[in-house]
Design a protein around this motif. Structure first.
Motif, PDB file in Angstrom:
ATOM      1  N   GLY A   3      -3.387 -10.761   7.409  1.00 23.63           N
ATOM      2  CA  GLY A   3      -3.244 -10.464   5.929  1.00 23.63           C
ATOM      3  C   GLY A   3      -4.571 -11.039   5.203  1.00 23.63           C
ATOM      4  N   MET A   4      -5.040 -12.100   5.536  1.00 26.37           N
ATOM      5  CA  MET A   4      -6.219 -12.759   4.755  1.00 26.37           C
ATOM      6  C   MET A   4      -7.380 -11.876   5.295  1.00 26.37           C
ATOM      7  N   ARG A   5      -7.680 -11.340   6.710  1.00 23.38           N
ATOM      8  CA  ARG A   5      -8.644 -10.635   7.238  1.00 23.38           C
ATOM      9  C   ARG A   5      -8.495  -9.263   6.532  1.00 23.38           C
ATOM     10  N   MET A   6      -7.400  -8.705   6.375  1.00 21.92           N
ATOM     11  CA  MET A   6      -7.006  -7.583   5.565  1.00 21.92           C
ATOM     12  C   MET A   6      -7.730  -7.549   4.313  1.00 21.92           C
ATOM     13  N   HIS A  36      -6.486   2.249   3.280  1.00 25.37           N
ATOM     14  CA  HIS A  36      -5.492   1.884   3.932  1.00 25.37           C
ATOM     15  C   HIS A  36      -5.513   2.192   5.717  1.00 25.37           C
ATOM     16  N   ALA A  37      -5.865   3.522   5.806  1.00 22.71           N
ATOM     17  CA  ALA A  37      -5.980   3.810   7.141  1.00 22.71           C
ATOM     18  C   ALA A  37      -7.089   3.136   7.921  1.00 22.71           C
ATOM     19  N   GLN A  38      -8.097   2.902   7.162  1.00 24.58           N
ATOM     20  CA  GLN A  38      -9.366   2.079   7.928  1.00 24.58           C
ATOM     21  C   GLN A  38      -8.710   0.612   8.124  1.00 24.58           C
ATOM     22  N   ASP A  67       0.674  -1.216   0.036  1.00 22.79           N
ATOM     23  CA  ASP A  67       0.146  -0.006   0.047  1.00 22.79           C
ATOM     24  C   ASP A  67       1.055   1.370   0.082  1.00 22.79           C
ATOM     25  N   HIS A  68       1.954   1.293   0.834  1.00 20.81           N
ATOM     26  CA  HIS A  68       2.635   2.495   1.057  1.00 20.81           C
ATOM     27  C   HIS A  68       3.533   2.689  -0.487  1.00 20.81           C
TER      28      HIS A  68
END
Length: 194
Positions: A136-139, A49-51, A15-16
């Motif tokens: 990571g999967m949850r994200m 990304h922040a959320q 993301d960054h």
């Protein structure tokens, strides 16, 4: 399934990188329509990304970094970023302050990214090693939900405006793959045997 997912720290770094790549496409002489696409893509990516960090990463990290100043200041930094985004969206590329406002957002984000990548992510990789893929999967699942809420067609259009050559390459490869799949079986066999 979680072993197939990138770790949460890998996803945060991606993301960054994505937002930084968009930032580097923005220049004072960039046409107004492309400025708007870059800003909208960066702003949407930052909001999502922040959320994601606030819902998934920070709560997991707070278990091992409870009370740590660097983690505690992350949410207020996100709030300041959201304020800059709101100000940007209230104006347009023709506004004299647009370039300066976007550069200010870039500075704030770069400072936040530096803190995360030098302190928070390495700490997470040590302290949460066994949970990184599951997180990571949850994200990933949550990201899909958030993208659906942020008008995917607008995200696609802004991505094409921000990264036109990469978008053209992806579309071309997709068209070639579809054309190959739609070719009659006999033609595919002849091409394979040749």
């Amino acid at each position: 399934m979680s072993s197939c997912s990138p770790s949460i720290t890998t996803m945060i770094r991606m993301d960054h990188t994505h937002v930084m790549a968009a930032f580097h496409r923005y220049h004072a002489q960039t046409p107004w329509w492309r400025k708007r696409a870059i800003v909208e893509l960066a702003c949407t990516a930052l909001e999502i990304h922040a959320q994601l960090e606030e819902e998934i990463f920070y709560p997991a990290l707070s278990e091992v970094m409870a009370g740590d100043e660097r983690l505690t200041k992350s949410k207020p930094e996100h709030d300041a970023m959201r304020e800059e985004i709101a100000k940007l969206r209230a104006m347009g590329p023709q506004d004299a302050a647009y370039d300066a406002r976007f550069r200010q957002l870039m500075r704030e984000v770069m400072h936040h990214v530096a803190d995360e990548e030098t302190v928070l992510l390495p700490t997470a990789e040590r302290a949460l090693a066994s949970q990184l893929s599951e997180l990571g999967m949850r994200m990933t699942k949550r990201r899909m939900q958030l993208v659906a809420q942020h008008h995917p067609s607008a995200i696609a259009a802004n991505t094409a405006g921000t990264f036109p050559l990469a978008s053209l390459a992806v579309i071309s490869l997709g068209a070639l793959a579809i054309a190959r799949c739609l070719r009659p079986a006999g033609a595919r066999r002849i091409a394979r045997d040749a």
